[in-house]
Motif scaffolding. Structure first.
Motif, PDB file in Angstrom:
ATOM      1  N   THR A   1      -7.565   3.340  -4.850  1.00 32.50           N
ATOM      2  CA  THR A   1      -6.680   4.492  -4.672  1.00 32.50           C
ATOM      3  C   THR A   1      -7.139   5.309  -3.477  1.00 32.50           C
ATOM      4  O   THR A   1      -8.249   5.128  -2.974  1.00 32.50           O
TER       5      THR A   1
ATOM      6  N   LYS B   1       0.836  -1.216   0.000  1.00 32.12           N
ATOM      7  CA  LYS B   1       0.000   0.000   0.000  1.00 32.12           C
ATOM      8  C   LYS B   1       0.859   1.250   0.000  1.00 32.12           C
ATOM      9  O   LYS B   1       2.001   1.224   0.427  1.00 32.12           O
TER      10      LYS B   1
ATOM     11  N   ALA C   1      -1.589   4.188  -4.028  1.00 33.83           N
ATOM     12  CA  ALA C   1      -2.225   2.870  -4.111  1.00 33.83           C
ATOM     13  C   ALA C   1      -2.806   2.498  -2.762  1.00 33.83           C
ATOM     14  O   ALA C   1      -2.187   2.729  -1.722  1.00 33.83           O
TER      15      ALA C   1
ATOM     16  N   VAL D   1      -5.633  -1.609  -8.378  1.00 34.43           N
ATOM     17  CA  VAL D   1      -5.519  -0.175  -8.084  1.00 34.43           C
ATOM     18  C   VAL D   1      -6.128   0.697  -9.180  1.00 34.43           C
ATOM     19  O   VAL D   1      -6.902   1.610  -8.897  1.00 34.43           O
TER      20      VAL D   1
END
Ligand code: AMP
Ligand code: GLY
Length: 424
Positions: free
Chosen positions: A365, A344, A374, A379
């Motif tokens: 997102t 992440k 992300a 994503v």
């Protein structure tokens, strides 16, 4: 609109263009939404498992239509709770959503309504499942009955693997979803997805697509939610589509109505195109993700009117769905680690990816201090149109290459089956 993925960004983009919203654009809410959806709707926090709080919000804001994106709230009966208070909802009731929520339910319905699908046995214990395996030949197809986020299916090449998978399933690997296991005959063929809208009686073809479920190029590696898709799926030729509408979708909608649980919403059939014709692999009670993104890219009809008609039993009065003749193709950009634990927080710069008409749908997102990062497994969904799959693929990868996102990866071969046919 409920949801937060790339599917919901694509739905929000089209819903925002609906005549139904004209003059009331500020009354379009998404819960929870994402930074892409926020360009079209006001994103709010709502706990969708707390039906009373969703109802209270809808009453306060006098919401005219609730569109449910993902399956979990439908299987949980949110549509029923809202309908009981008079709201128009796009999405099936809890009983009808069993078409996705219980594989055993669907197989039994197929048997009663003579819908072409793989032969099967439902089992509720390890002993019964092992005994049933004796009546099948490898490869063995084993499915946890309930919702398992796309991970509840095991295809075992050998009896030893099958026995081990059954032990896992009954041992609780899928929690409640694995309390029952369906064993199926293996079907050979190419897969395709078919979507129909229905209000419970009228049925309308929506569109077709082909997904790419495996994480790796050439369809290798573990299953994912989908790494890319294109639409239309020309392997579903007009004759096959007619057969699907008659023998699969039509019989299902009729059986559900006859049995007192009419299905309304979108019916998503996962199909295997076998030598004996199209057969049902599974149903989903919502749009596919990323299949939705490519269909929305092509959709010319007013999405709001279509979904509202499904929600209000008035689909018969709406013109048939119009789609652009071009092909749309989407490439999923996923975070390193997906489908395991995704990384992440990686920075994303969309650059001028949309310059040549491509559309970048946000799937996972987050805006952190004004910077896009992300925040999920899948994503971005980079989507483009072209004259055929080869053209749409080139346009989509040109847009992918305009994006700066070092922690994301994608497959470079989305659409490969059809590209091979187009170049043959
Ligand atoms: P499902 O979650 O039911 O869509 O299954 C996941 C994947 O397993 C499908 O996309 C197929 O590739 C495969 N699969 C499921 N059922 C069968 C079957 N009976 N025969 C062959 N492949 C299957
Ligand atoms: N892409 C497959 C699904 O939405 O179930």
């Amino acid at each position: 609109m409920l949801g937060s993925g790339g599917r919901e960004h694509a739905l929000a983009w089209k819903l925002a263009q609906s005549r139904l919203l004209a003059g009331a654009e500020d009354k379009f809410y998404a819960a929870p939404g994402n930074p892409g959806i926020a360009e079209h709707a006001r994103c709010i926090a709502l706990n969708v498992t707390d039906h009373d709080s969703v109802i209270a919000f809808c009453e306060e804001e006098q919401i005219g239509l609730v569109v449910v994106g993902p399956e979990a709230p439908l299987v949980d009966g949110l549509a029923d709770s809202l309908r009981a208070r008079g709201f128009a909802v796009f999405g099936p009731s809890k009983r009808a959503a069993q078409l996705e929520g219980s594989k055993g339910f669907t197989k039994d319905l197929c048997e009663r309504a003579q819908i072409p699908t793989a032969g099967y046995v439902r089992t509720v214990s390890l002993e019964a499942a092992r005994a049933a395996l004796d009546t099948f030949a490898p490869p063995y197809v084993l499915k946890a009955d309930g919702l398992a986020a796309g991970k509840g299916v095991v295809i075992a090449e050998t009896r030893v693997e099958a026995d081990a998978a059954l032990a896992d399933m009954f041992g609780g690997a899928f929690g409640e979803a694995g309390a029952e296991v369906v064993i199926e005959e293996f079907m050979e063929g190419e897969e395709a997805s078919f979507f129909a809208l229905t209000d419970g009686s009228t049925i309308m073809t929506f569109g077709s697509a082909q997904d790419h479920k495996r994480v790796g190029e050439g369809d290798t590696g573990p299953n994912t939610g989908g790494m890319g898709a294109y639409s239309p799926a020309r392997v579903l030729d007009p004759i096959t589509r007619g057969e699907v509408m008659e023998k699969i979708i039509g019989r299902t909608v009729k059986a559900m109505a006859d049995e007192g649980m009419p299905y309304s919403g979108v019916l998503f059939a996962g199909l295997m195109l076998t030598r004996e014709g199209p057969k049902l692999i599974e149903y989903n009670c919502r749009f596919g993700d990323p299949e939705c993104q490519v269909m929305m890219m092509r959709l010319e009809s007013d999405l709001g009117e279509l979904l509202y008609a499904c929600a209000t039993n008035s689909l018969a009065s709406v013109e048939r769905v119009k789609m652009r003749r071009e092909t749309a193709l989407t490439v999923v950009m996923a975070a390193q680690g997906y489908p395991g634990t995704p990384e992440k927080g990686g920075a994303i710069d969309l650059g001028n990816a949309e310059q040549a008409g491509a559309k970048v749908f946000h799937a996972g997102t987050l805006l952190a201090d004004g910077h896009l990062v992300a925040n999920g497994g899948r994503v971005l969904n980079v989507t483009a149109l072209g004259g055929n799959v080869t053209g749409a693929q080139a346009a989509a990868y040109a847009a992918v290459d305009a994006i700066e996102a070092p922690t994301l990866f994608c497959r470079r071969d989305i659409g490969w089956r059809e590209v091979a046919r187009e170049t043959a």
